[in-house]
Design a protein around this motif. Structure first.
Motif, PDB file in Angstrom:
ATOM      1  N   UNK A 164       0.825  -1.207   0.000  1.00  0.00           N
ATOM      2  CA  UNK A 164       0.000   0.000   0.000  1.00  0.00           C
ATOM      3  C   UNK A 164       0.864   1.263   0.000  1.00  0.00           C
ATOM      4  N   UNK A 165       1.929   1.241   0.790  1.00  0.00           N
ATOM      5  CA  UNK A 165       2.834   2.398   0.841  1.00  0.00           C
ATOM      6  C   UNK A 165       3.496   2.610  -0.521  1.00  0.00           C
ATOM      7  N   UNK A 166       3.935   1.525  -1.156  1.00  0.00           N
ATOM      8  CA  UNK A 166       4.565   1.649  -2.474  1.00  0.00           C
ATOM      9  C   UNK A 166       3.593   2.239  -3.492  1.00  0.00           C
ATOM     10  N   UNK A 167       2.329   1.785  -3.452  1.00  0.00           N
ATOM     11  CA  UNK A 167       1.335   2.332  -4.374  1.00  0.00           C
ATOM     12  C   UNK A 167       1.111   3.815  -4.120  1.00  0.00           C
ATOM     13  N   UNK A 168       1.129   4.207  -2.868  1.00  0.00           N
ATOM     14  CA  UNK A 168       0.937   5.622  -2.529  1.00  0.00           C
ATOM     15  C   UNK A 168       2.114   6.462  -2.998  1.00  0.00           C
ATOM     16  N   UNK A 169       3.310   5.922  -2.888  1.00  0.00           N
ATOM     17  CA  UNK A 169       4.506   6.677  -3.274  1.00  0.00           C
ATOM     18  C   UNK A 169       4.587   6.937  -4.775  1.00  0.00           C
ATOM     19  N   UNK A 170       4.045   6.027  -5.561  1.00  0.00           N
ATOM     20  CA  UNK A 170       4.070   6.243  -7.013  1.00  0.00           C
ATOM     21  C   UNK A 170       2.831   6.986  -7.486  1.00  0.00           C
ATOM     22  N   UNK A 191      -2.174   4.102   6.496  1.00  0.00           N
ATOM     23  CA  UNK A 191      -1.194   4.409   5.449  1.00  0.00           C
ATOM     24  C   UNK A 191      -1.447   5.800   4.869  1.00  0.00           C
ATOM     25  N   UNK A 192      -2.721   6.122   4.644  1.00  0.00           N
ATOM     26  CA  UNK A 192      -3.058   7.439   4.102  1.00  0.00           C
ATOM     27  C   UNK A 192      -2.693   8.548   5.083  1.00  0.00           C
ATOM     28  N   UNK A 193      -2.967   8.330   6.347  1.00  0.00           N
ATOM     29  CA  UNK A 193      -2.631   9.367   7.337  1.00  0.00           C
ATOM     30  C   UNK A 193      -1.121   9.549   7.445  1.00  0.00           C
ATOM     31  N   UNK A 194      -0.376   8.454   7.354  1.00  0.00           N
ATOM     32  CA  UNK A 194       1.080   8.572   7.334  1.00  0.00           C
ATOM     33  C   UNK A 194       1.545   9.322   6.089  1.00  0.00           C
ATOM     34  N   UNK A 195       0.833   9.101   4.977  1.00  0.00           N
ATOM     35  CA  UNK A 195       1.191   9.806   3.743  1.00  0.00           C
ATOM     36  C   UNK A 195       1.018  11.306   3.844  1.00  0.00           C
ATOM     37  N   UNK A 205      -0.757  12.506  -3.224  1.00  0.00           N
ATOM     38  CA  UNK A 205      -1.628  11.359  -3.491  1.00  0.00           C
ATOM     39  C   UNK A 205      -2.525  11.061  -2.292  1.00  0.00           C
ATOM     40  N   UNK A 206      -1.960  11.106  -1.088  1.00  0.00           N
ATOM     41  CA  UNK A 206      -2.750  10.849   0.107  1.00  0.00           C
ATOM     42  C   UNK A 206      -3.838  11.899   0.287  1.00  0.00           C
ATOM     43  N   UNK A 207      -3.487  13.162   0.030  1.00  0.00           N
ATOM     44  CA  UNK A 207      -4.471  14.240   0.175  1.00  0.00           C
ATOM     45  C   UNK A 207      -5.614  14.071  -0.812  1.00  0.00           C
ATOM     46  N   UNK A 208      -5.284  13.727  -2.053  1.00  0.00           N
ATOM     47  CA  UNK A 208      -6.314  13.575  -3.089  1.00  0.00           C
ATOM     48  C   UNK A 208      -7.241  12.408  -2.771  1.00  0.00           C
ATOM     49  N   UNK A 209      -6.669  11.308  -2.308  1.00  0.00           N
ATOM     50  CA  UNK A 209      -7.486  10.133  -2.011  1.00  0.00           C
ATOM     51  C   UNK A 209      -8.436  10.411  -0.859  1.00  0.00           C
ATOM     52  N   UNK A 210      -7.920  11.012   0.210  1.00  0.00           N
ATOM     53  CA  UNK A 210      -8.770  11.314   1.357  1.00  0.00           C
ATOM     54  C   UNK A 210      -9.844  12.334   1.003  1.00  0.00           C
TER      55      UNK A 210
END
Length: 335
Positions: A191-197, A222-226, A237-242
């Motif tokens: 999940x972290x790898x997907x978030x990083x790309x 994972x999103x909150x860590x992002x 990416x984390x901001x957009x998803x949330x």
């Protein structure tokens, strides 16, 4: 993703082995308790019906709450522990009540909770490869495990006591539980790898069903860590998803809205809204519009017939053309 998929392949093969192991002691105990075929058929029908009903209710009211509380991987881990506890109980006692209860809980948990959680583990795989990877898992490691389970059941039926079969199932369940425990870290890393790309599919996906992953506690962590990451792409990416996840769903258009658009004279918009309504055929306004358009099309067809192929009016057709145009204008004004 490769580490996660290797562990998934191993766990699926092991699961195929210990999933079939309780079938033998359960079948033996059922035959011994209900020697009459009619009674046995009645028991099995009732047993399967209650399992299906419980699994249905669990998938509706329990599964998502459990995923949100402990995560999808831990839901699968609990499933392996349920099997392990059932096998250990069978080692201690061969009571039919214990055998039937263990089998009932195992099957209900599988159909109602564990199977959906297992499918969610493929979300970190890119969408273009996801179906292919699922097919591979079911077709290779899954079938290998089923074949091995068949061999073990044949040998167990002829050479092993029920307690020995249960002990072998307990060993397979314990190994599977260890593998699933390893999957927890691999799943989080994927999940972290997907978030990083910058790939949001594991969290939202192209299909609405994958949005349910946002109820998974691990995915939300994972999103909150992002959001706290120093990497700009991960943070974005984390901001957009949330943000997408928190946006309330858009209510579908209603039949009344389509009829209001038609009353305003916005025919194109009204037709777009009607197309989204399964009950559009019941609308009197739409039926009236369709009748008007059919009459208008018939008038235009008569006008076209009055015009010769060289572009001029056919003999005796000038008066028809003029009269048709007047009628068409009048009909347009009425519409």
């Amino acid at each position: 993703d490769c580490g996660l998929l290797r562990l998934l392949a191993l766990s699926l093969g092991l699961f195929s082995v210990f999933f079939s192991a309780p079938a033998l002691p359960f079948a033996r105990a059922a035959r011994a308790t209900y020697p009459n075929e009619a009674e046995l058929a009645s028991f099995l029908g009732l047993f399967n019906a209650t399992v299906t009903g419980a699994a249905f209710l669990a998938s509706l009211f329990l599964a998502n709450r459990l995923y949100a509380r402990i995560g999808v991987v831990n839901a699968i881990l609990l499933f392996t522990l349920v099997y392990l506890a059932g096998f250990l109980a069978l080692v201690v006692t061969g009571s039919f009540l214990v055998v039937a209860a263990a089998r009932w809980i195992q099957l209900a948990w599988l159909a109602g909770i564990a199977d959906s959680a297992y499918q969610a583990l493929f979300n970190p795989v890119p969408e273009a490869r996801r179906d292919q990877m699922r097919a591979f898992m079911e077709g290779v490691p899954g079938q290998v495990g089923i074949a091995l389970a068949g061999v073990l059941l044949i040998v167990g039926d002829q050479a092993l006591a029920p307690s020995q079969v249960a002990l072998g199932g307990a060993l397979a369940a314990a190994i599977t539980a260890f593998v699933v425990w390893r999957i927890r870290a691999a799943y989080r890393d994927a999940l972290v790898d997907a978030l990083r790309v910058g790939r949001p599919e594991p969290f939202l996906g192209a299909e609405e069903a994958y949005a349910a992953l946002l109820r998974d506690r691990v995915a939300l962590d994972v999103l909150r860590d992002g959001l706290r990451s120093d990497d700009l792409l991960t943070h974005a990416a984390a901001s957009e998803i949330l943000a997408d996840a928190s946006r309330p769903p858009v209510a579908p258009p209603t039949l009344a809205q389509a009829q209001q658009a038609l009353a305003r004279g916005d025919v194109d918009a009204a037709l777009d809204l009607f197309e989204q309504q399964p009950a559009a055929r019941t609308s009197a306004a739409l039926a009236s519009l369709a009748g008007t358009e059919r009459e208008r099309a018939a008038r235009y067809g008569a006008l076209a017939a009055a015009v010769a192929s060289d572009g001029g009016a056919a003999d005796g057709g000038v008066a028809e053309l003029r009269r048709g145009c007047v009628e068409d204008r009048a009909g347009a004004a009425d519409g």
